[in-house]
Write an enzyme that holds these catalytic residues in place. Structure first.
Site: not given
Length: 233
Positions: A140, A144
């Site tokens: 990600h 995040k």
């Protein structure tokens, strides 16, 4: 007449939800960011007046308090925050006591939830063949907060619940602006099988969450997004 929507967590996802909300019959009537809503103090009957559903996309630290406060205020909620599930029991108790509805998910992408089903079914097949070991991996964007991702944990859970009880090595990376890629693989001495879901952008997550928001109006209880998926289609 459009229903009222509150956005609790006005980051990239919150702004995208605001942009898409009218397509799903919602008007955004309240917005809260991390600075204006520390410890859920900004959430009140006054600030949530004419709000039918709250969309909660914040941080693992803030989410449980936000959800409990929204329940007390009688606002049905959709939450896509991950990393807080160790407090799931207290949140569920608050929702049950309030008589409200909550839809939660590690990931609101329809494709990811179908991917979860596919991984579960595939794991059941490979569970019968001891020569296949398994891994899971995700990447990600660097902003995040939680790693491993909630989605990868749900994928590993789906493997176990479908009979794959051998060890599954899980890995995670954070870099750049990647919206999310999840991979499950099975490997033997003679071949490798890989299942992968790659998100192109955040839009799939936002649209799934808005479908859930439209569904949860008037509902009571705790619902995982994948449980209601069939009703959305």
């Amino acid at each position: 007449m459009n229903r009222g929507l509150a956005i609790v967590g006005y980051g990239k996802m919150g702004r995208l939800i605001e942009q898409l909300a009218p397509e799903y019959g919602f008007e955004v009537r309240a917005k809260f960011d991390g600075l204006s809503n520390r410890h859920a103090h900004a959430l009140s009957h006054e600030t949530l007046r004419k709000v039918d559903v709250a969309m909660e996309f914040t941080t693992p630290e803030a989410a449980p308090e936000n959800i409990r406060r929204l329940a007390v205020l009688g606002v049905n909620t959709v939450t896509g925050t991950t990393g807080w599930f160790e407090e799931f029991s207290s949140v569920a108790e608050a929702v049950a006591k309030s008589g409200n509805g909550l839809v939660w998910a590690a990931n609101f992408s329809v494709g990811v939830n179908l991917f979860l089903q596919a991984v579960g079914q595939t794991s059941a097949l490979f569970a019968k063949h001891a020569e296949y070991e398994a891994w899971g991996w995700e990447i990600h964007h660097s902003a995040k907060k939680d790693a491993l991702s909630g989605t990868l944990k749900k994928l590993a859970e789906a493997m176990r619940s479908n009979g794959y009880h051998r060890p599954v090595h899980l890995g995670s990376n954070r870099a750049g602006a990647n919206p999310g890629t999840h991979e499950i693989g099975f490997d033997s001495a003679v071949d490798t099988i890989t299942l992968r879901h790659t998100a192109r952008n955040r839009e799939g997550f936002a649209r799934g969450a808005l479908q859930a928001a439209r569904w949860v109006v008037g509902k009571k209880g705790m619902f995982e997004f994948r449980e209601i998926l069939g009703e959305l289609s």
